[in-house]
Motif scaffolding. Structure first.
Motif, short mmCIF file in Angstrom:
data_model
loop_
_atom_site.label_atom_id
_atom_site.label_comp_id
_atom_site.label_asym_id
_atom_site.label_seq_id
_atom_site.Cartn_x
_atom_site.Cartn_y
_atom_site.Cartn_z
N UNK A 67 0.74 6.15 18.91
CA UNK A 67 -0.26 6.25 17.86
C UNK A 67 0.25 5.63 16.57
N UNK A 68 -0.68 4.95 15.89
CA UNK A 68 -0.39 4.32 14.61
C UNK A 68 -1.37 4.84 13.57
N UNK A 69 -0.90 5.01 12.35
CA UNK A 69 -1.77 5.31 11.21
C UNK A 69 -2.06 4.01 10.47
N UNK A 70 -3.30 3.85 10.07
CA UNK A 70 -3.71 2.61 9.42
C UNK A 70 -4.58 2.92 8.21
N UNK A 71 -4.31 2.24 7.11
CA UNK A 71 -5.10 2.40 5.89
C UNK A 71 -5.67 1.04 5.48
N UNK A 72 -7.00 0.96 5.42
CA UNK A 72 -7.68 -0.27 5.02
C UNK A 72 -8.26 -0.09 3.62
N UNK A 73 -8.01 -1.06 2.75
CA UNK A 73 -8.54 -1.02 1.38
C UNK A 73 -9.32 -2.30 1.12
N UNK A 74 -10.64 -2.17 1.03
CA UNK A 74 -11.51 -3.32 0.74
C UNK A 74 -11.87 -3.29 -0.73
N UNK A 75 -11.43 -4.28 -1.47
CA UNK A 75 -11.72 -4.40 -2.90
C UNK A 75 -12.78 -5.49 -3.07
N UNK A 76 -14.02 -5.07 -3.24
CA UNK A 76 -15.12 -6.03 -3.34
C UNK A 76 -15.08 -6.80 -4.65
N UNK A 77 -14.54 -6.17 -5.68
CA UNK A 77 -14.45 -6.86 -6.97
C UNK A 77 -13.47 -8.03 -6.89
N UNK A 78 -12.27 -7.75 -6.31
CA UNK A 78 -11.24 -8.79 -6.17
C UNK A 78 -11.41 -9.61 -4.91
N UNK A 79 -12.33 -9.20 -4.03
CA UNK A 79 -12.62 -9.88 -2.78
C UNK A 79 -11.38 -9.96 -1.90
N UNK A 80 -10.75 -8.79 -1.70
CA UNK A 80 -9.56 -8.70 -0.86
C UNK A 80 -9.70 -7.53 0.11
N UNK A 81 -9.02 -7.65 1.24
CA UNK A 81 -8.92 -6.56 2.19
C UNK A 81 -7.45 -6.41 2.57
N UNK A 82 -6.87 -5.26 2.24
CA UNK A 82 -5.47 -4.98 2.56
C UNK A 82 -5.41 -3.97 3.69
N UNK A 83 -4.59 -4.25 4.69
CA UNK A 83 -4.41 -3.35 5.82
C UNK A 83 -2.93 -3.00 5.91
N UNK A 84 -2.63 -1.71 5.91
CA UNK A 84 -1.25 -1.25 6.00
C UNK A 84 -1.17 -0.23 7.13
N UNK A 85 -0.20 -0.41 8.03
CA UNK A 85 -0.10 0.51 9.16
C UNK A 85 1.36 0.81 9.47
N UNK A 86 1.57 1.98 10.07
CA UNK A 86 2.91 2.37 10.51
C UNK A 86 2.78 3.30 11.71
#
Length: 689
Positions: A67-86
């Motif tokens: 199992x992995x934990x994943x955090x997705x952060x979509x910043x519509x203002x900056x037009x970025x999507x960051x995905x961090x998992x461990x």
């Protein structure tokens, strides 16, 4: 306005399962938050993976899934999507940390930039640490290759549903400001790295317009490029501008290497760097100005340029069947023939540039017409075939995608024998450009008239155009040279370079000593890192007659005695310079004291991160492969005495150093001095006339 910025939306369709990733079994959303103004959307997931591991290892570990934990952060203002998992499973034994990001390209809103990195730290795993390490690298590399395919699949799915554009987010007038911020990316060692695309460089490039993304420029000089292909070109050119401090090739030349490797960035960069090093070592850029064909070539080499084909490509005609290959090899040697063929290729590049201007469309390659009438068994003379294979090898490596079409006419019965010998050495993409005609087949439908205008077909092929290509004939035996003379000639041509090569091993640096009599002399250096990473130092020592320092000969020379103490027996006069594989470095030092100066190239081992003990990708790869820990550099150094140059200085803004190589390679005494580079951004060239 709107933009085709759909990759984050395509990415979301991978969940909760993804049939394109069999190991991705399931996922569940643990938490979902959104900022008050709706600009930031965060999702935390728990992902279930069925890792492709040996059954025995799963039984020992006592698990069927990880199992992995994943955090997705979509910043519509900056037009970025960051995905961090461990990883959650075995987190006390194995630490895996992965970072991904999607962002809109700053220069072209139709593009999406993608960057991915990961780190792996295996503390213990039931004695199977090496196996787990290899499995992790294999599966991570596989996921990188699969990533583009998956995103394209879901992008196509969106378009099939009629979603081709996603409106840019705009804040509502009464919405409060965002109260959620994107988490900063941690600085972790990168295990494997893939990046797409980066901001294009803004520096001017000789011979090409300033705006490299201009559609008219692309259409006029480069031809049709997809956004991905254009991105690859920009990224590779920017990398060259950062790593090769001197002259870099034009876009057309870079594009040839990308096309030769189907726009695989890493493969194209590797062969391009090797070719640039080869060109520099043998001064190929100046071949047309410095190479003079021997008279025997002018009389008996049956090849020459002849107008152009229907597509505007320069046309080169080679009457190979009339050529006395044995006589040319016996009279000239292999290296002279190679130099002549290289001059033909350089001339072809120049003619392509000219025809691009004349016809108003990009012409990047030429057509070659080979007439085999007269070909017989004497052409299969072993040294002649060996020379031909050597020429093919060098041309294939350094002039990819320069041959647009090869027309082989009047192929005799012996041709299949020759073709069997040479075809394995010709790239598959190049072989697809060959058209072979036997007898007079070239005169019928699908023949020569389909590719060459009737008025330029040579007279010896039934046309009306007079062709100035020599008719050849047997080379007189009186012009033959002995094997010893040819060997000496070949060695002279092959070693005709101002550069020297050196191997640098882990624990065994390469050092060059320079004795300075007069202070205020200038030491200049110019080197390429052909393999591995090195650290370059410049030291000064007053020791000489009382030490083992002598002018070295050979390779892997170490001059600094291990018993010496820095600051006492010798001192560092230039800050260490870390140089990556593929980099080209030029520099100089104004000496303050007489004595011995030592240039040192040392094997570079990256230190571990200050914040973590996770291994670097280089260390992981080194543990998986049998490595000699060997680096290779090609260098040139020169000392210019204070009395040898006049104060004739031309100042250039920082970064415009391409003239250095030009002056250096034209044997003009030239020194590049960086004066107070922290305060005054000037390069000063001092030239002796």
């Amino acid at each position: 306005g709107t933009c085709r910025y759909m990759s984050p939306h395509a990415y979301e369709r991978r969940f909760p399962t993804c049939h394109l990733i069999p190991m991705f079994v399931d996922s569940e959303v643990l938490e979902e938050t959104e900022s008050e103004d709706g600009s930031i959307h965060q999702v935390q997931r728990r992902c279930k993976l069925d890792v492709d591991a040996p059954r025995l290892l799963k039984r020992i570990a006592g698990v069927d899934y990880v199992y992995f934990s994943q955090e997705n952060t979509l910043n519509k203002r900056e037009r970025t999507l960051h995905i961090e998992s461990h990883n959650e499973t075995f987190s006390n034994r194995v630490i895996i940390h992965e970072l991904c990001s999607y962002s809109a390209h700053p220069e072209n809103e139709d593009w999406t930039c993608f960057e991915q990195s990961a780190s792996l730290d295996i503390k213990s795993f039931f004695g199977f640490e090496s196996t787990v390490e290899k499995m992790a690298m294999k599966q991570y590399a596989s996921s990188i290759k699969k990533g583009k395919e998956i995103i394209e699949f879901y992008l196509n799915q969106l378009e099939e549903e009629g979603i081709s554009h996603v409106p840019r987010w705009t804040p509502s007038l009464d919405a409060p400001s965002s109260s959620v911020t994107t988490k900063p990316v941690c600085a972790t060692p990168k295990l494997l790295h893939l990046e797409l695309p980066v901001t294009p460089a803004t520096e001017n490039q000789t011979g090409t317009p300033d705006d490299k993304l201009d559609a008219d420029y692309i259409k006029r000089y480069l031809g049709d490029l997809t956004p991905l292909q254009e991105s690859c070109l920009i990224r590779l050119r920017q990398w060259l501008q950062e790593s090769h401090k001197g002259k870099i090739p034009k876009d057309e030349h870079i594009l040839r290497f990308l096309r030769a490797r189907d726009f695989n960035m890493e493969k194209a960069r590797e062969i391009l760097c090797q070719s640039l090093t080869w060109r520099k070592q043998h001064q190929v850029d100046y071949l047309l100005e410095t190479w003079t064909s021997p008279q025997v070539l002018n009389d008996y080499y049956t090849g020459g340029w002849h107008h152009h084909d229907k597509e505007g490509r320069p046309l080169y005609i080679l009457r190979l069947g009339q050529m006395d290959t044995k006589g040319l090899v016996r009279a000239l040697g292999e290296e002279s023939l190679l130099r002549h063929v290289l001059s033909i290729n350089e001339e072809g590049l120049r003619r392509c540039e000219e025809n691009t201007k004349v016809f108003g469309r990009p012409i990047s390659c030429w057509t070659c017409l080979v007439d085999l009438e007269g070909l017989n068994m004497r052409h299969l003379w072993r040294p002649g075939v060996k020379a031909l294979l050597r020429i093919i090898e060098v041309v294939e490596a350094n002039y990819p995608e320069t041959l647009g079409r090869l027309l082989i006419l009047r192929a005799p019965r012996v041709f299949p024998v020759l073709w069997t010998l040479v075809s394995p050495f010709i790239d598959e993409n190049t072989r697809k450009k060959f058209l072979i005609y036997a007898g007079n087949d070239y005169q019928g439908p699908g023949g020569l008239l389909d590719y060459i205008d009737k008025e330029v077909i040579p007279d010896f092929l039934g046309g009306e155009c007079m062709c100035e290509v020599p008719e050849g004939g047997l080379v007189p035996k009186s012009l033959y040279r002995t094997a010893e003379e040819l060997e000496n000639e070949d060695i002279s041509l092959w070693t005709e370079t101002i550069y020297q090569s050196a191997s640098v091993f882990k624990g065994a640096p390469h050092e060059v000593v320079i004795e300075i009599i007069d202070a205020s002399s200038v030491i200049t250096w110019d080197f390429d890192v052909c393999k591995g990473d090195v650290v370059f130092h410049l030291y000064h020592s007053k020791l000489g007659q009382h030490s083992s320092i002598t002018t070295p000969g050979g390779n892997n020379v170490q001059l600094i005695d291990k018993s010496w103490t820095i600051g006492l027996d010798y001192s560092m006069v230039e800050s260490p310079l870390t140089c990556k594989e593929g980099e080209s470095v030029q520099g100089s030092h104004v000496t303050r004291w007489p004595g011995f100066y030592i240039l040192q190239w040392k094997f570079h081992t990256m230190p571990g991160s200050a914040s973590t003990n996770l291994p670097r990708v280089d260390d992981v790869l080194a543990s998986l492969q049998v490595s000699s820990h060997k680096c290779k550099v090609m260098y040139y150094t020169e000392v210019i005495g204070s009395e040898d140059f006049r104060l004739v200085c031309v100042c250039y803004q920082m970064g415009h150093q391409s003239n250095f190589n030009y002056f250096l390679n034209h044997t003009v005494y030239c020194v590049m001095i960086v004066l107070y580079h922290h305060f005054f951004p000037f390069y000063i060239f001092c030239i002796q006339y």
